[in-house]
Design a protein around this motif. Structure first.
Motif, short mmCIF file in Angstrom:
data_model
loop_
_atom_site.label_atom_id
_atom_site.label_comp_id
_atom_site.label_asym_id
_atom_site.label_seq_id
_atom_site.Cartn_x
_atom_site.Cartn_y
_atom_site.Cartn_z
N PHE A 147 0.84 -1.20 0.00
CA PHE A 147 0.00 0.00 0.00
C PHE A 147 0.87 1.25 0.00
O PHE A 147 0.63 2.20 -0.74
N SER A 182 -10.67 -1.61 -1.44
CA SER A 182 -9.66 -2.21 -0.56
C SER A 182 -10.31 -3.06 0.53
O SER A 182 -9.90 -4.20 0.77
N ARG A 233 -3.97 -4.25 -2.11
CA ARG A 233 -3.34 -3.10 -1.46
C ARG A 233 -2.64 -2.19 -2.48
O ARG A 233 -2.59 -0.97 -2.29
N SER A 268 -5.56 -0.11 -4.18
CA SER A 268 -6.16 0.85 -3.27
C SER A 268 -5.17 1.95 -2.89
O SER A 268 -5.55 3.11 -2.73
#
Length: 406
Positions: A47, A81, A98, A101
């Motif tokens: 992420f 997500s 991840r 998102s």
């Protein structure tokens, strides 16, 4: 301001819901503590990598097209997500979700630019404090609720968080107004929107300069705390997701109390520069005490001790925002968010392996606190740099006003 505060609150409740249960979910795909720590770190890193590259781009896009459409896109990324994570059946699915998102989500950076659009310079630290209070309320409601829901089913908090993200999307679409007038927008440039150029622009802002390193180190220590807290308290005290939820609620209560009630008074008394410096000192000591804690109640005691630590982000955010040009608030806030994302990338590479190395030790062994000792060292360096920076910078009007009153 009421619109954006509610937006931030819903975001933070959604994020808070999954904090106590994400390590548990990752643990369902692993066979031992060391593997759990490693893959939890990997999930957090993906992420951060995507968000590091995307934040300045999305911030610059908000300078061009307005804050509202970029915020709405971020809500879509959040919903994807949460629902995707709940439905994932393999580790690689978690990692892929991840990445997507992280690339879509820059709500914090755009929300900070939104506040700068509608707030006079002298009130920005106060407004960022109000946003911090919303973060705190989100951490009051989110983690404890996530811990309770996770006790029923580890996937349930993700479905609830995804539903909140969709609610935020509907709220933003029908209610949230645009804050950036057309005449204050500027053309988008890929050359200036990349992370390196954005960070260079941030460092060149008047009265900011060396604060970029301070922000980076403080963010790194904070993200190591975020990525290590649940596993650390599980290894050290045997806490479950419910107990971790309550501990994060305590963090939220302290944050709301400081940023919602004390911050304005502290800013008037000390000014943003001194307040940021004192807060960094407090945080340094707090990390050291967390590392040395040998009973669970001590974690709560340190949270109460570290009240000044909750003022640092708002004070520095106000300094940076006031230094930025009104037409580049999105890019500047995107650069600050990019620093946070970079910290989010690096933090699991440090915190998770440190926990993995000490996971075999008895819970009473002082070395189990290794991630927090490292955070204390980072904050000590950050504190020294901040004091040096503010000593060589001319005082802002707000600092001078605070000195004149007291």
């Amino acid at each position: 301001m009421r619109f954006i505060l509610l937006t931030v609150l819903l975001d933070m409740v959604a994020i808070g819901l999954i904090i106590p249960v994400l390590p548990v979910l990752v643990g369902q795909f692993t066979t031992d503590k060391a593997a759990q720590a490693f893959w939890y770190g990997a999930v957090m890193v993906t992420f951060g990598v995507a968000n590091f590259f995307a934040s300045p781009i999305l911030g610059a896009l908000s300078d061009r097209f307005g804050r509202r459409p970029v915020l709405l896109m971020g809500f879509c990324g959040f919903a994807f997500s949460f629902f995707g994570t709940a439905l994932a059946t393999e580790l690689w699915m978690l990692l892929a979700i991840r990445v997507v998102s992280g690339a879509l989500q820059a709500n914090v950076a755009v929300a900070n630019a939104y506040v700068a659009d509608i707030t006079s310079p002298e009130n920005r630290s106060k407004r960022y404090g109000q946003m911090g209070a919303m973060f705190g309320i989100g951490f009051i409601i989110g983690p404890v609720t996530g811990g309770l829901l996770g006790g029923i089913d580890v996937h349930l908090p993700f479905f609830v968080a995804g539903s909140l993200a969709l609610l935020n999307l509907l709220y933003g679409y029908f209610v949230l107004p645009e804050s950036l007038p057309v005449e204050r927008r500027r053309a988008f440039s890929w050359r200036s929107a990349n992370p390196v150029a954005s960070l260079k622009h941030l460092a060149e802002l008047k009265n900011v300069g060396g604060l970029v390193v301070v922000i980076g180190l403080a963010n790194l220590s904070q993200f190591i705390l975020h990525t290590s807290w649940v596993l650390y308290t599980t290894f050290r005290f045997g806490w479950t997701s419910v107990e971790n939820g309550w501990s994060l609620l305590a963090v939220g209560v302290a944050s709301v109390f400081v940023q919602g009630f004390l911050l304005q008074r502290l800013l008037k008394r000390f000014g943003p520069s001194k307040l940021a410096s004192y807060g960094l000192v407090s945080s340094t000591v707090a990390y050291l005490l967390w590392a040395l804690a040998f009973q669970g109640w001590m974690m709560y005691a340190v949270i109460a001790f570290n009240l000044l630590g909750f003022t640092v982000a708002a004070a520095i955010q106000g300094i940076v925002s006031n230094a930025a040009d009104p037409r580049t608030q999105g890019q500047s806030m995107g650069a600050v968010a990019s620093l946070g994302s970079l910290a989010a990338v690096v933090a699991p590479m440090i915190g998770a392996p440190l926990l993995g190395v000490v996971s075999h030790l008895p819970p009473t062994d002082w070395r189990v606190g290794a991630p927090f000792f490292f955070c204390a060292a980072l904050m000590a360096v950050s504190t020294v740099l901040a004091f040096r920076h503010f000593r060589h910078q001319p005082r802002t009007g707000f600092d001078a006003a605070a000195s004149a009153v007291h």
